[in-house]
Scaffold this motif. Sequence first.
Motif, PDB file in Angstrom:
ATOM      1  N   UNK A   1       0.694  -1.111   0.092  1.00  0.00           N
ATOM      2  CA  UNK A   1      -0.050  -0.046  -0.219  1.00  0.00           C
ATOM      3  C   UNK A   1       0.941   1.172   0.049  1.00  0.00           C
ATOM      4  N   UNK A   2       2.140   1.316   0.530  1.00  0.00           N
ATOM      5  CA  UNK A   2       2.932   2.299   0.223  1.00  0.00           C
ATOM      6  C   UNK A   2       3.549   2.604  -1.047  1.00  0.00           C
ATOM      7  N   UNK A   3       3.306   1.681  -1.794  1.00  0.00           N
ATOM      8  CA  UNK A   3       3.752   1.821  -3.405  1.00  0.00           C
ATOM      9  C   UNK A   3       2.998   2.865  -4.180  1.00  0.00           C
ATOM     10  N   UNK A   4       3.163   4.036  -4.343  1.00  0.00           N
ATOM     11  CA  UNK A   4       2.353   5.090  -4.916  1.00  0.00           C
ATOM     12  C   UNK A   4       2.818   4.972  -6.513  1.00  0.00           C
ATOM     13  N   UNK A   5       3.816   4.606  -6.952  1.00  0.00           N
ATOM     14  CA  UNK A   5       4.093   4.501  -8.487  1.00  0.00           C
ATOM     15  C   UNK A   5       3.191   3.324  -8.777  1.00  0.00           C
ATOM     16  N   UNK A   6       3.045   2.118  -8.210  1.00  0.00           N
ATOM     17  CA  UNK A   6       2.125   0.939  -8.656  1.00  0.00           C
ATOM     18  C   UNK A   6       1.096   1.500  -8.617  1.00  0.00           C
ATOM     19  N   UNK A   7       0.520   2.231  -7.615  1.00  0.00           N
ATOM     20  CA  UNK A   7      -0.826   3.068  -7.498  1.00  0.00           C
ATOM     21  C   UNK A   7      -1.108   3.934  -8.933  1.00  0.00           C
TER      22      UNK A   7
END
Length: 314
Positions: free
Chosen positions: A23-29
Amino acid sequence: MTQPPVNLADRPATQADSPADQSDDLLSELLRSVRLSGERTTEYAPPQTFSIGFAETGSLHIIEAGELDLRLDGNHQVQHLRRGDVVLLPRGDPHHISNTDNNTQAMAAEGNTPEPARWLCGTFTIGDPQASHLLGSLPAVIILGDARAPAPEGLEVARRMLLIEMHSPSQGSAVMIARILDLIFIQILRAWAAGKDAEPNWLAGAFDPQIGLALSAIHRNPGHDWTVEELAHTCNLSRSAFAARFVDRVGKPPATFLTHVRLDAATDLLRGTSLPITLIAERVGYTSEAAFSRAFKSRYGTPPARWRRDILGR
């Protein structure tokens, strides 16, 4: 114990993996929210005088030889490119690549022949470039190279892999090319965000060890009634220090960023579910349908119900 992946493209899950890590992976988001994926590659080796247009698709250009110019459509500024430069247009802005007139004329005057331009172009499909503030807030053009921000070492490996799959295609080459393009996209964004000259942006903020915690908290639960004090506490910062650092890293106040994330979440629900507008408004953190509709129309120019009908074609 290591569990087998559900899909062959997935890596096995281990005990070290946790929901918090993901959930900390904003690029994947970002990649999920705009449904961005690598598409195809083409090698260009045009005549001495040329102008080639690219539009409605994310583009990657890897300059292999020669010099050339890049112009965004409607923008008079020229980006001069040379061998070794890697160029990413993540939003799919229309642009043209052409020969460098000044260089050609100067070499001709000296009796020399300019090195023919040659470059590798990869394209990306973008499901909905307007639906995510994450993609929209990225620069129109990101250039890495010796004269600018250095390109990551892994890019050269990826480039060679692309050429192998293009020149010696085999079973699975289409998927290989698409996945390699995805990897290059991520590598370029990482390098840009970590660079000293990166503009304030959500991705630069995600790399900040403190502000990144607040961004992750917002993305995990955009419907929560976040306050600046609560977000500051998440980062172990005072309210004033957090607010100043947030603007410095992200380029906008926390409340503005939160609004954008909420509206991004709303578009996903409008497109992917049949939930009524009132319930969607509640899920993304609005206390009334009227307040949600005003915010939505302010950003998209149309009320959420009409936006849903238009996007679904019914």
